[in-house]
Write a protein that holds these residues in place. Structure first.
Motif, PDB file in Angstrom:
ATOM      1  N   LYS A 212       0.831  -1.210   0.000  1.00 47.95           N
ATOM      2  CA  LYS A 212       0.000   0.000   0.000  1.00 47.95           C
ATOM      3  C   LYS A 212       0.863   1.258   0.000  1.00 47.95           C
ATOM      4  O   LYS A 212       0.609   2.203  -0.762  1.00 47.95           O
ATOM      5  CB  LYS A 212      -0.915  -0.011   1.218  1.00 47.95           C
ATOM      6  CG  LYS A 212      -1.835   1.193   1.322  1.00 47.95           C
ATOM      7  CD  LYS A 212      -2.305   1.412   2.741  1.00 47.95           C
ATOM      8  CE  LYS A 212      -1.196   1.963   3.620  1.00 47.95           C
ATOM      9  NZ  LYS A 212      -1.668   2.397   4.950  1.00 47.95           N
TER      10      LYS A 212
ATOM     11  N   GLY B  36      -4.197   3.163  -4.242  1.00 48.55           N
ATOM     12  CA  GLY B  36      -3.929   2.055  -3.336  1.00 48.55           C
ATOM     13  C   GLY B  36      -5.116   1.672  -2.466  1.00 48.55           C
ATOM     14  O   GLY B  36      -4.947   1.028  -1.433  1.00 48.55           O
TER      15      GLY B  36
ATOM     16  N   ALA C  96      -5.230  -1.238   0.307  1.00 44.31           N
ATOM     17  CA  ALA C  96      -5.522  -0.689   1.635  1.00 44.31           C
ATOM     18  C   ALA C  96      -6.663  -1.467   2.287  1.00 44.31           C
ATOM     19  O   ALA C  96      -6.606  -1.803   3.478  1.00 44.31           O
ATOM     20  CB  ALA C  96      -5.873   0.795   1.535  1.00 44.31           C
TER      21      ALA C  96
END
Length: 269
Positions: free
Chosen positions: A14, A240, A244
Motif C-alpha cells: 500500500k 492504493g 488498503a
C-alpha cells in the motif's frame, strides 16, 4: 501488533503504491515485483517500525476510546449514543495520531526504502535506529512531519473503525439476532468496519504517506495536495484503495477478534 504480523506485507504494498508518482502496478503485480527484485524477506521490510507504530498509535487510540466509552456509560447510566461514541473516538484518534507519529514516519521510510535509488536510501537498521538518526540529522521536529494529516487520519480511522464496529455489532445482534459473543458476529462487524474505515481514511492516508516519505521540510499538507491534484488529478486520493482494504480488512478483523478475546479473558479490558 498481533494483527500487524499478518498484514505487514500488504501494508508495505500500500505504501509503495501511494508513494508512486504515476499509477501502473496493481497489488498483485507489485507484490511479485517486490519478491522478485528484492527477495522474499523484503515483504517484511520495516517490520520493527510497523510493530512500534502499533504499540504506540493503536494502543493509545483503543485505550483512550475504551476509557472514554466507560466514562460516558457511567455518567449516562446506559449505552452511549452514536454521537457520543463519535466524540470519544475523535479524541482517541487525535491522541493516537500524536503519540504514534514518530513511529509512523520511520515505518513509512523503512517500507519505501528499497524502492529508492541506492544513493537516496536511509538504510535504518531498525525502528529505534530510525528514530535516533532522524532526530540527530533532521531534528526532533522531523519525527512529527505530516502530523496534521496524521491527526486527521487518526480521527477518521478511529471514528470510522471503532464506532462502525460497535454500531454494526449492535445492529447484527438487535436486528439479525446474532450472538454478541460468537466469532461470527465479531468477524461480520469488523469486516463492515474495515470497509467503512478504508473508504473514509484513504485521502488523508495517501497525503500523510507522501509527506512523511519526503525529506523536504517545506512540504506542507496543502502544498503536497495542490501538486498532486494538478499533476495526477483527484483520483490520487484513492491510490492504493484496494490493497488498503485488503490490508485493513484482515487487520481490522484480527484486531477486534483479539480485543474481544481480551475482554472475554478480562485481560486489561
Amino acid at each position: 501488533m498481533f494483527a500487524c504480523l499478518f498484514t505487514h506485507p500488504l501494508d508495505l504494498a500500500k505504501v509503495r503504491l501511494q508513494t508512486a508518482k504515476t499509477p501502473g502496478d496493481g497489488l498483485v503485480s507489485l507484490a511479485f515485483k517486490i519478491v522478485k527484485n528484492e527477495g522474499i524477506l523484503a515483504a517484511y521490510a520495516g517490520l520493527s517500525a510497523s510493530m512500534l507504530r502499533q504499540a504506540t498509535y493503536s494502543t493509545a487510540r483503543f485505550g483512550v476510546y475504551e476509557q472514554l466509552k466507560e466514562f460516558i456509560s457511567s455518567k449516562s447510566q446506559g449505552t452511549p449514543s452514536t454521537i457520543e461514541l463519535l466524540g470519544a473516538s475523535m479524541v482517541a484518534g487525535a491522541v493516537g495520531g500524536l503519540v504514534g507519529n514518530p513511529a509512523d514516519v520511520v515505518n513509512i521510510r523503512m517500507q519505501n526504502d528499497n524502492s529508492l535509488p541506492k544513493a537516496e536510501r536511509r538504510n535504518y537498521k531498525h525502528a529505534i535506529d530510525g528514530v535516533y538518526r532522524i532526530s540527530r540529522t533532521e531534528g526532533i521536529t522531523a519525527l512529527f512531519r505530516g502530523l496534521s494529516p496524521n491527526l486527521v487520519r487518526g480521527v477518521l480511522m478511529t471514528a470510522s473503525q471503532v464506532v462502525s464496529y460497535d454500531v454494526a455489532k449492535h445492529l447484527l445482534v438487535d436486528n439479525l439476532g446474532m450472538d454478541p459473543k460468537t466469532k461470527t458476529t465479531h468477524f461480520s462487524a469488523s469486516l463492515i468496519a474495515g470497509l467503512v474505515a478504508t473508504t473514509v481514511c484513504s485521502p488523508a492516508d495517501v497525503l500523510k504517506t507522501r509527506i512523511m516519505n519526503s525529506s523536504s521540510t517545506g512540504d506542507s499538507a496543502f502544498a503536497v495536495l495542490k501538486t498532486a491534484l494538478s499533476t495526477e488529478g483527484p483520483g490520487f486520493m484513492f491510490r492504493g484503495w484496494t490493497p488498503a482494504f485488503i490490508r485493513l480488512g484482515p487487520h481490522t478483523i484480527l484486531t477486534f477478534i483479539a480485543l474481544e478475546e481480551l475482554r472475554r479473558l478480562r485481560l486489561g479490558m
